[in-house]
Scaffold this motif. Structure first.
Motif, PDB file in Angstrom:
ATOM      1  N   ASP A 295      86.370  86.681 -79.369  1.00  0.00           N
ATOM      2  CA  ASP A 295      85.189  86.458 -78.544  1.00  0.00           C
ATOM      3  C   ASP A 295      85.326  87.114 -77.176  1.00  0.00           C
ATOM      4  N   ALA A 296      86.521  87.075 -76.604  1.00  0.00           N
ATOM      5  CA  ALA A 296      86.745  87.697 -75.294  1.00  0.00           C
ATOM      6  C   ALA A 296      86.531  89.209 -75.355  1.00  0.00           C
TER       7      ALA A 296
ATOM      8  N   ARG B 239      92.031 100.936 -64.213  1.00  0.00           N
ATOM      9  CA  ARG B 239      91.356  99.655 -63.973  1.00  0.00           C
ATOM     10  C   ARG B 239      91.764  98.637 -65.032  1.00  0.00           C
ATOM     11  N   THR B 240      91.587  97.354 -64.693  1.00  0.00           N
ATOM     12  CA  THR B 240      91.808  96.293 -65.670  1.00  0.00           C
ATOM     13  C   THR B 240      90.571  95.405 -65.715  1.00  0.00           C
ATOM     14  N   ILE B 241      90.312  94.875 -66.910  1.00  0.00           N
ATOM     15  CA  ILE B 241      89.266  93.877 -67.071  1.00  0.00           C
ATOM     16  C   ILE B 241      89.865  92.718 -67.851  1.00  0.00           C
ATOM     17  N   SER B 242      89.411  91.521 -67.522  1.00  0.00           N
ATOM     18  CA  SER B 242      89.969  90.334 -68.163  1.00  0.00           C
ATOM     19  C   SER B 242      88.863  89.398 -68.609  1.00  0.00           C
ATOM     20  N   GLY B 243      89.200  88.608 -69.606  1.00  0.00           N
ATOM     21  CA  GLY B 243      88.289  87.578 -70.072  1.00  0.00           C
ATOM     22  C   GLY B 243      89.095  86.432 -70.660  1.00  0.00           C
ATOM     23  N   ARG B 244      88.585  85.246 -70.450  1.00  0.00           N
ATOM     24  CA  ARG B 244      89.242  84.062 -70.998  1.00  0.00           C
ATOM     25  C   ARG B 244      88.207  83.276 -71.789  1.00  0.00           C
ATOM     26  N   VAL B 245      88.603  82.847 -72.982  1.00  0.00           N
ATOM     27  CA  VAL B 245      87.742  81.998 -73.806  1.00  0.00           C
ATOM     28  C   VAL B 245      88.569  80.801 -74.236  1.00  0.00           C
ATOM     29  N   ASP B 246      88.075  79.620 -73.922  1.00  0.00           N
ATOM     30  CA  ASP B 246      88.775  78.392 -74.287  1.00  0.00           C
ATOM     31  C   ASP B 246      88.335  77.852 -75.642  1.00  0.00           C
TER      32      ASP B 246
END
Length: 191
Positions: free
Chosen positions: A7-8, A115-122
């Motif tokens: 999902d992230a 560059r960096t991109i981040s995502g968190r899905v609980d």
């Protein structure tokens, strides 16, 4: 256990992330996920279902993960395997599971331009109490999975019956459809 990471990355794709931009992907997970999910390139279709790198590479490449993702032919796609090799997983001590169905992941993508991109899905899409599938998503998933066992007419009839399950006088016709038998009668409901 991989769904929150999927999902992230799918969310990142909606923001323009493309496989060709990626230098490396880091996935932080809970100890439970780390101990159950493979951090290697799959050698078999069964292993592919438990390979964080392969599943994320497929999600990034195809924009989705379906049963077709896990065929012997699919796991031989060299461009997907090259992308899977860029995925690294480890335990993130900040992530915790809970009794509500949380199997969190934090995904950080380093791009070739630095560059960096981040995502968190609980809670992964489909977690009943936190992020349930819509009726349309449930129907689509049923149809996609059923195509491997049922003829098109039968699976569409079954989908209609399932959507009205609470109103059916009997589930016998549905059971016959799911067993691969032709529809004996149109669905009967109480309304």
């Amino acid at each position: 256990l991989t769904h929150s990471a999927v999902d992230a990355v799918l969310e990142m794709c909606t923001q323009g992330l493309a496989p060709g931009q990626i230098d490396e992907i880091h996935v932080g997970v809970t100890p439970h996920t780390y101990n159950k999910v493979l951090d290697k390139i799959p050698e078999t279709a069964i292993q592919s279902k438990f390979s964080m790198g392969y599943i994320l590479a497929r999600a990034l490449t195809d924009g989705k993960v379906t049963l077709d993702t896990f065929t012997e032919e699919a796991i031989r796609d060299t461009s997907v395997l090259r992308l899977a090799e860029k995925v690294h997983m480890d335990v993130d001590p900040e992530l915790e599971e809970d009794a509500e169905g949380s199997h969190p992941s934090k995904v950080t993508v380093r791009l070739k331009d630095g560059r960096t991109i981040s995502g968190r899905v609980d809670y992964a899409k489909g977690t009943a109490k936190k992020w349930p599938l819509t009726p349309e998503e449930l129907r689509d998933k049923f149809i996609n999975c059923s195509r491997r066992a049922l003829k098109e007419k039968a699976l569409l009839e079954a989908a209609v019956m399932i959507e009205k399950l609470e109103t059916l006088v009997s589930v016998a016709p549905l059971c016959q459809l799911l067993a691969g038998n032709a529809s004996p009668n149109p669905p009967i409901d109480r309304e």
